[in-house]
Design a protein around this motif. Structure first.
Motif, short mmCIF file in Angstrom:
data_model
loop_
_atom_site.label_atom_id
_atom_site.label_comp_id
_atom_site.label_asym_id
_atom_site.label_seq_id
_atom_site.Cartn_x
_atom_site.Cartn_y
_atom_site.Cartn_z
N CYS A 139 0.81 -1.22 0.00
CA CYS A 139 0.00 0.00 0.00
C CYS A 139 0.85 1.27 0.00
CB CYS A 139 -0.96 0.01 1.18
SG CYS A 139 -2.25 -1.22 1.01
N ASN A 140 2.16 1.13 -0.24
CA ASN A 140 3.05 2.28 -0.39
C ASN A 140 3.85 2.09 -1.68
OD1 ASN A 140 2.89 4.00 2.18
ND2 ASN A 140 3.12 1.94 3.00
N ASP A 141 3.11 1.92 -2.76
CA ASP A 141 3.75 1.63 -4.04
C ASP A 141 4.71 2.75 -4.47
OD1 ASP A 141 2.30 -0.69 -4.09
OD2 ASP A 141 0.74 0.08 -5.42
N TRP A 142 4.46 3.96 -4.01
CA TRP A 142 5.31 5.08 -4.39
C TRP A 142 6.74 4.90 -3.86
CZ3 TRP A 142 7.64 7.99 -0.57
CH2 TRP A 142 7.13 7.85 0.72
N LYS A 143 6.87 4.13 -2.77
CA LYS A 143 8.21 3.91 -2.23
C LYS A 143 9.04 3.02 -3.15
CE LYS A 143 7.43 4.56 2.73
NZ LYS A 143 7.55 3.96 4.07
N ALA A 144 8.39 2.09 -3.84
CA ALA A 144 9.11 1.23 -4.77
C ALA A 144 9.56 2.02 -6.00
CB ALA A 144 8.24 0.05 -5.19
N THR A 145 8.67 2.86 -6.53
CA THR A 145 9.03 3.65 -7.72
C THR A 145 10.03 4.76 -7.38
OG1 THR A 145 7.12 5.11 -7.37
CG2 THR A 145 6.80 3.19 -8.80
N LEU A 146 10.07 5.14 -6.10
CA LEU A 146 11.01 6.19 -5.68
C LEU A 146 12.45 5.76 -5.89
CD1 LEU A 146 11.42 8.98 -4.35
CD2 LEU A 146 11.42 7.81 -2.12
N VAL A 147 12.72 4.46 -5.81
CA VAL A 147 14.08 3.95 -5.99
C VAL A 147 14.61 4.35 -7.37
CG1 VAL A 147 15.53 1.89 -6.12
CG2 VAL A 147 13.73 2.03 -4.40
N GLY A 148 13.79 4.12 -8.40
CA GLY A 148 14.19 4.48 -9.74
C GLY A 148 14.35 5.98 -9.91
N SER A 149 13.44 6.74 -9.33
CA SER A 149 13.51 8.20 -9.45
C SER A 149 14.77 8.75 -8.77
CB SER A 149 12.26 8.84 -8.84
OG SER A 149 11.10 8.44 -9.54
N ILE A 150 15.11 8.21 -7.60
CA ILE A 150 16.30 8.65 -6.89
C ILE A 150 17.56 8.30 -7.68
CG2 ILE A 150 17.74 8.16 -4.86
CD1 ILE A 150 15.52 10.11 -4.28
N HIS A 151 17.56 7.13 -8.30
CA HIS A 151 18.72 6.74 -9.10
C HIS A 151 18.90 7.70 -10.27
CE1 HIS A 151 21.71 3.77 -10.59
NE2 HIS A 151 21.39 4.31 -11.77
N LEU A 152 17.82 8.03 -10.95
CA LEU A 152 17.90 8.94 -12.10
C LEU A 152 18.31 10.34 -11.67
CD1 LEU A 152 14.72 7.74 -14.01
CD2 LEU A 152 17.10 7.32 -14.63
N PHE A 153 17.81 10.78 -10.52
CA PHE A 153 18.20 12.10 -10.01
C PHE A 153 19.68 12.10 -9.62
CE2 PHE A 153 18.81 15.14 -6.50
CZ PHE A 153 18.40 16.31 -7.14
N GLY A 154 20.12 11.00 -8.98
CA GLY A 154 21.53 10.88 -8.61
C GLY A 154 22.42 10.88 -9.84
N SER A 155 21.97 10.24 -10.92
CA SER A 155 22.74 10.23 -12.17
C SER A 155 22.87 11.63 -12.74
CB SER A 155 22.06 9.32 -13.20
OG SER A 155 22.08 7.97 -12.78
N MET A 156 21.80 12.41 -12.62
CA MET A 156 21.82 13.77 -13.13
C MET A 156 22.85 14.61 -12.37
SD MET A 156 18.61 16.40 -13.63
CE MET A 156 18.27 16.52 -11.87
N VAL A 157 22.85 14.49 -11.05
CA VAL A 157 23.83 15.21 -10.23
C VAL A 157 25.23 14.67 -10.49
CG1 VAL A 157 24.55 15.73 -7.87
CG2 VAL A 157 22.11 15.71 -8.45
N GLY A 158 25.33 13.36 -10.65
CA GLY A 158 26.62 12.72 -10.87
C GLY A 158 27.31 13.17 -12.14
N GLN A 159 26.52 13.48 -13.18
CA GLN A 159 27.12 13.96 -14.42
C GLN A 159 27.90 15.24 -14.18
OE1 GLN A 159 27.15 12.51 -17.57
NE2 GLN A 159 26.35 10.77 -16.44
N LEU A 160 27.34 16.12 -13.35
CA LEU A 160 28.03 17.38 -13.04
C LEU A 160 29.30 17.13 -12.23
CD1 LEU A 160 24.89 19.48 -12.02
CD2 LEU A 160 26.05 19.47 -14.22
N ILE A 161 29.22 16.20 -11.28
CA ILE A 161 30.37 15.90 -10.43
C ILE A 161 31.48 15.24 -11.23
CG2 ILE A 161 31.16 14.56 -8.45
CD1 ILE A 161 28.35 14.86 -7.26
N GLN A 162 31.12 14.20 -12.00
CA GLN A 162 32.13 13.45 -12.73
C GLN A 162 32.81 14.30 -13.80
OE1 GLN A 162 33.31 10.56 -11.94
NE2 GLN A 162 31.85 10.32 -10.27
N GLY A 163 32.04 15.18 -14.44
CA GLY A 163 32.63 16.04 -15.46
C GLY A 163 33.70 16.94 -14.89
N GLN A 164 33.42 17.53 -13.73
CA GLN A 164 34.38 18.42 -13.09
C GLN A 164 35.62 17.67 -12.63
OE1 GLN A 164 34.11 21.91 -12.64
NE2 GLN A 164 32.49 21.59 -14.14
#
Length: 546
Positions: A139-164
């Motif tokens: 009954c907290n399905d949003w918590k399962a989908t949050l894993v993917g969203s957090i990974h994608l957000f982390g990837s977005m931030v990571g691109q900036l970090i890794q490039g520098q």
């Protein structure tokens, strides 16, 4: 002076002319011992990175659940009947979200002993050792989908970090650091017993554990430019093979903790790359480390049994920014942005990246929603990337960069827009267009990845590439939400994909052609891409455009 004397004079002067780095790299070869060893190290990163980017699709799989009924579940906590593959109903009662399932009235043993106003406190899962079950996410399905969203957000931030990190400290240091951290954080995830700890580790792993960006830069800078496409095609197929293998690993190792351990453990070897992986020659020269770069060239030549005269290396010319005022990396980046031409390219690149990430992740999510075996469906869809990778090599080798990208965006957009309007009786045609669009989407993604890296100068190349990728990855964050648009019209997601693709194709018309030009080392060189230069050709005694 006669024409013959002029020709001889020009030939004599050419012997003392500065030598470009691409000419030296061409003499080192593309598939010598050194390049093959490096390619093997790069291949591991490409293959495993493709798995890490979407591992949550199988690690955090969707499972069915229902409220526990003591009368029926006292002996066996598994599902008592196949019809109990429950679709939950979220009810608002007394400010609490309730989840309840009505069983058939003729089966008294399976009637719930809780009323609609009473909240379920215990649950039965069809896969008791799944991620959802172990963390109690019923009954907290949003918590399962949050894993993917957090990974994608982390990837977005990571691109900036890794490039520098890559532009400042080098491709090698950035790649080894990211690869090692990715393995450590990934393995740590498999032992966590807290959902929120897992979420934090997921975000950190995506942000600081992605070694693909610096490895990509290293791969295109290790060989002369005309060989880079073939080099990338081979590595991209390793990337694709990683994604094809992943669903079969998940199928063979269904327990999510063991699945994570199996896929993350191999990359611990990246720590040892510190001893075997060599830095990018271009990066060394861009940082004024010419002597170190020349020593590396001599090392590669020796390993490949190639003789390069010292006189040639002494005449090696490399354009670099004036560092007499000790311009730091931040100022170099801002200098790039202050260029009107660079800013225009940056804006177009952001649209490119938004489109390709929206489409590719949207297609990937759609693949597991298709009826049938989700493991096979995923693998079959990803297999379309192999012909896309080969087509990428053939098209760019023959037709440069700009035209293939325009065609792929426009044709893919037309395919996508037309799909919702197909007659319902032609489901096979819709599937065929779906598969073709997936191939074109991957084809476009590959070109954009390469094209972006060729538009900016060496000392900010990884930073600019990463910023474009990071900002554009907003598309990947929106991709999981596109299925919700189907409640308004089933063809709306496809229409959005198609329009975005057509827009990107139109904007590509304003970009310069980068094929058959040297990778720019300074802003001035980058700004002149696409403008004709002329050089005397002794063979034909004419001036030829380059």
């Amino acid at each position: 002076m006669t024409l013959t004397n002029k020709k001889n004079q020009l030939l004599n002067e050419s012997e003392e002319e500065p030598v470009q780095l691409d000419e030296v790299l061409s003499k080192l070869g593309a598939f010598g011992k050194h390049q093959l060893i490096t390619m093997c190290m790069l291949a591991l990163v490409y293959a495993t990175n493709s798995i890490y980017n979407v591992n949550y699709v199988f690690a955090v799989e969707d499972v069915n659940y229902r409220c526990k009924v003591p009368e029926c579940d006292s002996k066996d906590s598994s599902f008592s009947a196949p019809w109990l593959n429950l679709s939950s109903l979220d009810l608002e009662t007394d400010g609490l979200k309730q989840c309840h399932q009505h069983p058939p009235l003729n089966n008294q043993c399976l009637v719930f002993n809780t009323s609609l106003t009473e909240k379920c406190t215990e649950w039965v899962y069809d896969v008791p050792n799944s991620f959802v079950a172990e963390f109690g996410l019923a009954c907290n399905d949003w918590k399962a989908t949050l894993v993917g969203s957090i990974h994608l957000f982390g990837s977005m931030v990571g691109q900036l970090i890794q490039g520098q990190i890559s532009d400042r400290f080098g491709r090698k240091i950035a790649a080894v650091f990211a690869g090692t951290m990715g393995a450590v954080l990934g393995l740590t995830k498999s032992f966590t017993t807290s959902y929120w700890t897992y979420i934090v580790l997921e975000g950190l792993e995506a942000a600081i554990g992605d070694a693909l960006s610096p490895m990509f830069m290293l791969s295109i800078e290790i060989v002369e430019k005309k060989r880079a496409i073939l080099y990338q095609m081979i590595l991209l197929n390793f990337y694709t093979c990683g994604q094809i293998i992943m669903p079969f690993i998940a199928w063979a190792v269904p327990y999510w903790r063991n699945f994570l351990r199996v896929i993350y453990a191999p990359t611990l070897i990246i720590l040892f790359y510190s001893f075997f992986l060599d830095e990018s020659i271009r990066w060394l020269f861009s940082k004024g480390k010419k002597e170190q770069g020349i020593r590396l060239i001599e090392k590669i030549a020796k390993r490949n049994n190639i003789k390069i005269e010292r006189n040639l290396l002494n005449r090696l010319d490399y354009s670099e920014e004036d560092t007499s005022n000790k311009i730091n990396d931040r100022k170099l980046l801002m200098k790039t942005f202050r260029s009107r031409i660079m800013m225009q390219r940056f804006l177009v690149c952001m649209v490119w990246w938004f489109t390709i990430t929206l489409i590719n992740y949207g297609m990937m999510i759609s693949s597991v929603l298709i009826s049938g075996n989700k493991y096979l469906n995923f693998a079959l869809l990803i297999m379309m990337d192999i012909p896309a990778n080969v087509l990428y090599w053939v098209a760019l080798s023959k037709y440069k960069r700009k035209m293939p990208l325009i065609v792929s965006f426009i044709v893919g957009g037309v395919f996508c827009i037309s799909q919702p309007f197909l007659p319902k009786g032609y489901a096979w045609l819709g599937l065929a267009l779906f598969m073709m669009f997936e191939m074109l989407a991957t084809f476009s993604y590959n070109i954009v990845y390469m094209y972006t890296s060729e538009l900016f100068p060496t000392y900010t190349r990884n930073s600019m590439h990463s910023i474009c990728s990071a900002v554009g990855r907003v598309g990947s964050l929106l991709a999981p939400q596109t299925p919700l648009l189907m409640t308004y019209w089933t063809g709306l997601p496809a229409l959005i994909f198609g329009v975005s693709s057509l827009l990107s194709g139109a904007l590509t018309l304003f970009m310069p052609e980068t094929a058959r030009t040297q990778l720019p080392d300074t802003i001035r060189e980058a700004e002149t891409i696409g403008k004709k230069k002329y050089k005397y050709d002794p063979a034909s005694e004419t001036l030829k455009g380059t």
